[in-house]
Design an enzyme around this catalytic site. Structure first.
Site, PDB file in Angstrom:
ATOM      1  NE  ARG A 199      -2.791   0.794   3.658  1.00 40.21           N
ATOM      2  CZ  ARG A 199      -2.039   1.500   4.204  1.00 40.21           C
ATOM      3  NH1 ARG A 199      -1.883   2.799   3.851  1.00 40.21           N
ATOM      4  NH2 ARG A 199      -1.667   0.999   5.384  1.00 40.21           N
TER       5      ARG A 199
ATOM      6  CE1 TYR B 193     -14.902   5.138 -18.339  1.00 44.47           C
ATOM      7  CE2 TYR B 193     -14.821   5.692 -16.113  1.00 44.47           C
ATOM      8  CZ  TYR B 193     -14.946   4.895 -17.081  1.00 44.47           C
ATOM      9  OH  TYR B 193     -15.344   3.720 -16.534  1.00 44.47           O
TER      10      TYR B 193
ATOM     11  CG  ASP C 138      -8.328   9.658 -18.715  1.00 43.45           C
ATOM     12  OD1 ASP C 138      -7.604   8.969 -19.273  1.00 43.45           O
ATOM     13  OD2 ASP C 138      -9.288   9.318 -17.995  1.00 43.45           O
TER      14      ASP C 138
ATOM     15  CE  LYS D 283     -11.385   0.977 -19.535  1.00 40.11           C
ATOM     16  NZ  LYS D 283     -11.629   2.537 -19.454  1.00 40.11           N
TER      17      LYS D 283
END
Ligand SMILES: *Cc1c(COP(=O)(O)O)cnc(C)c1O
Length: 389
Positions: free
Chosen positions: A46, A100, A172, A197
C-alpha cells in the site's frame, strides 16, 4: 535504457533480472513484509513501492517522460486519488465537457460535499477554457481524444493558458496510450491512465496509473497511501507482461483503425466517421501535431436511426464483438447511447452529437481486411433491413 526507442523501453525498462538464476523475466515478489533494517525504507504494497510495482512504474515513467508515478487498482482510483490529493475545500476546477462517465459521476456526486467547485467547458477552444477561470481556480482537467466522438483539444494551448494563470493541468491519456501521445512532454503536470484499456490490452486486467514530477507526486502519494488503492504482485506481473507488447499492439491498432476509418468514410451506409486520421476531422491538424499516432478508437453513425436496423447490424457481426470497454487486442463495438451515455437525457445526448445511431469501435489487432469484411457483411444486411422496414 534511457534514450532508447519506445518498443525497447516497453520490453526492458525497469525489468529486474535475477542474475543468480539467469532469468530473463522479473520474479514475482508476493511479500507484504520486507526487512526494514536492510531496506532502509518501509516497503509495503500500500506504499506503492514493492519490487513488482516499481518495475511497471519505471517502464511507464520512461514511456511518458515523467519523473515519478504510482500504479493504482483502477483508473478511477488514479483519478479520485489525484483530484482529492490536489484539491482543497473552496478550490475550483475546469473540466473538459467530454470526459469519462465515471469521472463525470465522481465530480457531480462527490465534489459538492467536499466544497470543491467546478465547471464543464462547453466549447473546444482554449478561449472557452479561459472564460471559466476564476480567482479560486486551481486546476484544468481534460481528455484528448475524447470519448466517444474523438474530439481533439489543443494540449499546448491549454498548458500555456494554465501556466499563465498558475493552474495545474491533468490529462487522462487513456485513449491515446503513451505510444500515441505524451502530454507531460507537452508541459502537462499529471497524466492519468486507466490501464484497464491499452496498457493491459487483453481485456483481463483492471488498474490505473498516475504519472507526474517528483514534487507533485509527494502529495499524491500521501493521499494514495491513505485511500489505499494499491495493486498486488500477481497483477503487476501480468501488467509487466502486457506492457512488453504495448508498442506493437498500439501501432497495429493505429494502422487498423486508420484503414477502417477510410473504408467507413467511403461507404454510403455510413453518415459520419470520427477518427483523427481523417483529413475532414475538424482537429486533424492539431492531432497530427501533438500525437505520434491517431489511435485505435473510432466512432461512426449508420445512415439510419432505425434502432431495429442498428440492432440487426450489431447482431450480424461475427468477428467484431458487441461489448463494453476498450483497448484490447480484440475488436469491440458498442452503442454509447445504450451504454456509457444512457443516463444522459436524450435531447442533451442528441445535442452533444451522441445520436442513437452512433457506434464506437475499439479496434483490435485482427487483420484489418477481415474486420472490414465483417463490417461490410453486416452493413449489407442493414440496408436490406432498412428497405424492408
Ligand atoms: C475506463 C476509463 C476510465 C476508468 O478506468 P477504470 O480502470 O475502469 O477505473 C477512466 N478514463 C477513461 C478515459 C476510461 O476509458
Amino acid at each position: 535504457m534511457k534514450n532508447t526507442h519506445q518498443p525497447t523501453v516497453c520490453i526492458h525498462a525497469g525489468s529486474e533480472k535475477v542474475a543468480e538464476h539467469q532469468s530473463v523475466v522479473t520474479p514475482i515478489y508476493p511479500a507484504s513484509s520486507f526487512k526494514y533494517r536492510e531496506m532502509g525504507n518501509n516497503v509495503y504494497p500500500r506504499y506503492f513501492n514493492t519490487p513488482n510495482q516499481q518495475v511497471i512504474i519505471e517502464k511507464l515513467c520512461q514511456l511518458e517522460g515523467s519523473e515519478a508515478g504510482i500504479l493504482t487498482s483502477s483508473g478511477m482510483a488514479a483519478i479520485s486519488t489525484t483530484l482529492f490529493a490536489l484539491l482543497n475545500e473552496g478550490d475550483h476546477v475546469i473540466f473538459s465537457k467530454e470526459i469519462y462517465g465515471g469521472t463525470f459521476s465522481l465530480v457531480t456526486n462527490e465534489f459538492q460535499k467536499r466544497g470543491i467547485k467546478y465547471n464543464f467547458v462547453e466549447g473546444h477552444e482554449v478561449a472557452d477554457f479561459e472564460e471559466l477561470i476564476q480567482d479560486n481556480t486551481k486546476l484544468i482537467y481534460f481528455e484528448t481524444p475524447s470519448n466517444p466522438l474523438l474530439t481533439i483539444l489543443d494540449t499546448k494551448g491549454i498548458v500555456a493558458l494554465a501556466k499563465k494563470h498558475q493552474l495545474l493541468t491533468v490529462v487522462d491519456n487513456t485513449f491515446a496510450s503513451p505510444i500515441n501521445q505524451n502530454p507531460i512532454l507537452q508541459g502537462v503536470d499529471v497524466v492519468i491512465h486507466s490501464g484497464t484499456k491499452y496498457l493491459g490490452g487483453h481485456s483481463d486486467l483492471c488498474f490505473g496509473a498516475i504519472l507526474s514530477s517528483e514534487k507533485l507526486m509527494q502529495p499524491i502519494l500521501k493521499t494514495a497511501k491513505l485511500y489505499g488503492g494499491s495493486l498486488n504482485a500477481m497483477d503487476c506481473y501480468l501488467i509487466e507482461r502486457s506492457l512488453k507488447t504495448l508498442s506493437v499492439r498500439v501501432l497495429q491498432q493505429n494502422a487498423n483503425a486508420t484503414k477502417i476509418a477510410n473504408y467507413l468514410n467511403n461507404s454510403s451506409a455510413i453518415k459520419n466517421v470520427y477518427h483523427p486520421s481523417l483529413a475532414e476531422h475538424p482537429r486533424h491538424a492539431i492531432a497530427a501535431e501533438q500525437m505520434n499516432g491517431f489511435g485505435g478508437m473510432l466512432s461512426f453513425e449508420l445512415a439510419t436511426d432505425d434502432m431495429r436496423a442498428i440492432g440487426d447490424f450489431l447482431e450480424t457481426l461475427k468477428i467484431v464483438q458487441v461489448a463494453l470497454s476498450l483497448g484490447g487486442i480484440e475488436t469491440l463495438i458498442c452503442s454509447p447511447a445504450e451504454t456509457s451515455h444512457i443516463a444522459m437525457p436524450p435531447e442533451e445526448r442528441q445535442k452533444a452529437g451522441i445520436t442513437d445511431g452512433l457506434l464506437r469501435l475499439s479496434v483490435g489487432i485482427e487483420h484489418a481486411d477481415d474486420l472490414i469484411t465483417d463490417l461490410e457483411n453486416a452493413l449489407k444486411k442493414v440496408r436490406i433491413g432498412a428497405l424492408l422496414a
